[in-house]
Enzyme design. Structure first.
Site, PDB file in Angstrom:
ATOM      1  N   ASP A   1       9.719  -4.086   4.646  1.00  0.00           N
ATOM      2  CA  ASP A   1       8.734  -5.070   4.201  1.00  0.00           C
ATOM      3  C   ASP A   1       9.252  -6.505   4.190  1.00  0.00           C
ATOM      4  O   ASP A   1       8.500  -7.434   3.876  1.00  0.00           O
ATOM      5  CB  ASP A   1       8.216  -4.710   2.808  1.00  0.00           C
TER       6      ASP A   1
ATOM      7  N   HIS B   1      16.591   0.159   8.547  1.00  0.00           N
ATOM      8  CA  HIS B   1      15.514   0.692   9.373  1.00  0.00           C
ATOM      9  C   HIS B   1      14.727  -0.415  10.049  1.00  0.00           C
ATOM     10  O   HIS B   1      13.574  -0.216  10.438  1.00  0.00           O
ATOM     11  CB  HIS B   1      14.584   1.566   8.525  1.00  0.00           C
TER      12      HIS B   1
ATOM     13  N   ASN C   1      13.905  -0.352   3.359  1.00  0.00           N
ATOM     14  CA  ASN C   1      12.548  -0.896   3.432  1.00  0.00           C
ATOM     15  C   ASN C   1      12.357  -1.760   4.671  1.00  0.00           C
ATOM     16  O   ASN C   1      13.303  -2.378   5.169  1.00  0.00           O
ATOM     17  CB  ASN C   1      12.227  -1.706   2.182  1.00  0.00           C
TER      18      ASN C   1
ATOM     19  N   PRO D   1       0.823  -1.219   0.000  1.00  0.00           N
ATOM     20  CA  PRO D   1       0.000   0.000   0.000  1.00  0.00           C
ATOM     21  C   PRO D   1       0.851   1.260   0.000  1.00  0.00           C
ATOM     22  O   PRO D   1       1.858   1.346   0.687  1.00  0.00           O
ATOM     23  CB  PRO D   1      -0.802  -0.120   1.303  1.00  0.00           C
ATOM     24  N   ASP D   2       0.416   2.236  -0.805  1.00  0.00           N
ATOM     25  CA  ASP D   2       1.113   3.509  -0.799  1.00  0.00           C
ATOM     26  C   ASP D   2       0.593   4.356   0.360  1.00  0.00           C
ATOM     27  O   ASP D   2      -0.387   4.019   1.005  1.00  0.00           O
ATOM     28  CB  ASP D   2       0.896   4.241  -2.124  1.00  0.00           C
ATOM     29  N   PHE D   3       1.295   5.463   0.604  1.00  0.00           N
ATOM     30  CA  PHE D   3       0.974   6.276   1.776  1.00  0.00           C
ATOM     31  C   PHE D   3       0.222   7.553   1.433  1.00  0.00           C
ATOM     32  O   PHE D   3      -0.635   7.981   2.191  1.00  0.00           O
ATOM     33  CB  PHE D   3       2.276   6.632   2.525  1.00  0.00           C
ATOM     34  N   ARG D   4       0.527   8.181   0.306  1.00  0.00           N
ATOM     35  CA  ARG D   4       0.075   9.551   0.114  1.00  0.00           C
ATOM     36  C   ARG D   4      -0.986   9.739  -0.960  1.00  0.00           C
ATOM     37  O   ARG D   4      -1.354  10.851  -1.267  1.00  0.00           O
ATOM     38  CB  ARG D   4       1.275  10.448  -0.196  1.00  0.00           C
TER      39      ARG D   4
END
Length: 481
Positions: free
Chosen positions: A154, A169, A152, A77-80
């Site tokens: 994920d 991260h 990432n 899913p994208d965020f913006r």
């Protein structure tokens, strides 16, 4: 100019800089060193996609730095977007100070519900690796990958079975109790996540000192947290071994990971594979567009030239080469006056911004544009016409005087190149200034999750002040909708 020159007090020898070993000191050192970083100069001998293919084949210690663009084709899913994660969180949690607060360690301690609602959408096991991931795996299988530094979270690098990877991260692969530090794997809390329940730790019991059990928080780097010591130790060793850097799908705005290109010796070639050009970096070759499209083309060219030793095309989705548009036909894409074009340049491919466009007349479905000396535009690119004009003129004037005559020909409207129809210099300056805001003074990560938190469109002026004491206390129940 030598990096050790005493004429400029900001110049230090970063190539031979040894980082300290403690985690806190490492983050402080990273923050301090970033103040002295200066862009490297482009190598004049590395310009074409053919050069990229040859460098990949000849290199033995390649560093690949990856961001969200590497995973965008996987369905994460994208965020913006209008229906993205942030938009939906604002509806479900209207008290959320701003969308990024769900990744803030202090807000998480106050209210972990927004984060765990998001966690369900990206939890490991739902997505398959992209061709870009398999490109990296191919480098590793052929004995050429020194390290994959991924921003990432994920875990798709693990799904692709890439072994030499540093998850800068963190990731959802494990989770740790916020109180007793008990560590579990992702499967341990999977059911809780999918049932939208907060996964409280069952190993630590409430007492006078800790009135409630801890929460099993996935081991990703939140805002306000330092990067893992593994990252600092690894880059300290790898920076002097690397013989080629490839950046895939990252805007390189998330420090300290964004500093990796600056830490390498200046003579090490650097290649960019990304949807857009990066104004604050000087890559030797820029391959702009959909990362999977570009890596497919590189793998096909590697197989054509060096396939006798290794099957480079085994993971390719398209078993054909793209057509290359170059010379004056390609230059019209950038230098032709948009007002005189028969095709409306605002009819863009994969771009929502009128200033970032690709002329459909020039970029056919099975083709890409070569803008000499060193920029390629593939499908999926977001190209700022003004910025591209400025960059090409600079590159051509520096690398080859023959290009000067090309730019002055009547075929191209160079006089109107910086017209009012283009973006303003002030807009460029504001964006460059925002690049320095992605790291706290103590070196902790201010932006760090999947490189998906894109500051470019983030309206900080309209944000509410972030005050936890103004928020309602967290509801006692751990079930939420």
């Amino acid at each position: 100019m030598s990096s050790q020159s005493t004429s400029d007090p900001k110049q230090i020898d970063l190539e031979n800089l040894e980082l300290p070993s403690s985690s806190i000191a490492l983050n402080h050192a990273s923050a301090i060193s970033s103040l002295f970083l200066t862009p490297r100069e482009k190598l004049p001998s590395v310009n074409t996609i053919e050069d990229c293919v040859d460098l990949i084949y000849k290199s033995k210690n390649i560093i690949v730095l990856t961001g969200a663009g590497c995973s965008v084709s996987c369905g994460i899913p994208d965020f913006r977007s209008r229906d993205g994660v942030y938009a939906r969180l604002r509806i479900d949690f209207p008290d959320l100070p701003d969308p990024q607060s769900m990744f803030d360690i202090f807000y998480f301690e106050h209210d972990p519900r927004p984060f765990f609602k998001f966690a369900k959408e990206i939890y490991p096991g739902q997505f398959k690796p992209s061709l870009s991931h398999m490109f990296i795996k191919n480098l590793e299988q052929s004995g050429r990958l020194l390290r994959n530094y991924t921003q990432n979270i994920d875990t798709l690098e693990l799904a692709a079975e890439i072994k030499n990877v540093i998850q800068c991260h963190g990731s959802f692969a494990t989770a740790t109790c916020t109180v007793c530090k008990y560590k579990v794997n992702s499967e341990y809390i999977k059911d809780k996540i999918y049932q939208q329940e907060i996964p409280y730790c069952d190993k630590c019991l409430p007492n006078e000192d800790t009135p409630s059990s801890g929460i099993l928080k996935p081991d990703i780097v939140f805002f306000g947290e330092g990067l893992p010591e593994e990252y600092h130790n690894s880059i300290n060793d790898d920076k002097n071994k690397c013989d080629l850097l490839i950046v895939i799908g990252s805007s390189l705005k998330v420090k300290p990971v964004a500093n990796i290109p600056h830490l390498l010796p200046k003579e090490i070639p650097q290649i960019l594979i990304n949807r857009e050009s990066l104004k604050h970096m000087n890559f030797d070759v820029e391959l702009l567009g959909d990362c999977d499209v570009i890596t497919n083309e590189i793998l096909m060219r590697l197989n054509q030239k060096y396939g006798q030793e290794h099957d480079w095309s085994v993971n390719c989705k398209e078993k054909m080469f793209l057509n290359q548009i170059e010379d004056q036909e390609a230059d019209r894409f950038v230098f032709q006056n948009p007002n005189e074009s028969e095709t409306n340049l605002n009819e863009s491919i994969d771009s929502n911004y009128s200033s970032k466009v690709i002329n459909k007349d020039y970029l056919k479905e099975n083709s890409f544009i070569y803008l000499k000396p060193s920029i390629y535009v593939f499908h999926g690119a977001e190209v700022s016409i003004k910025s591209m004009r400025k960059k090409l003129k600079k590159l051509r004037n520096l690398l080859n005087t023959d290009f000067k005559e090309e730019l002055d020909e009547d075929d191209f409207d160079t006089e109107d190149e910086f017209s009012t129809d283009d973006e303003t210099d002030e807009d460029d300056d504001e964006e460059e200034e925002s690049d320095d805001e992605d790291q706290n003074d103590d070196g902790t990560c201010k932006i760090g999750l999947n490189s998906v938190i894109d500051q470019d469109e983030y309206d900080e002026e309209n944000d509410e002040d972030f005050r936890l004491d103004d928020k309602d206390s967290l509801r006692e129940e751990n079930k939420f909708s």
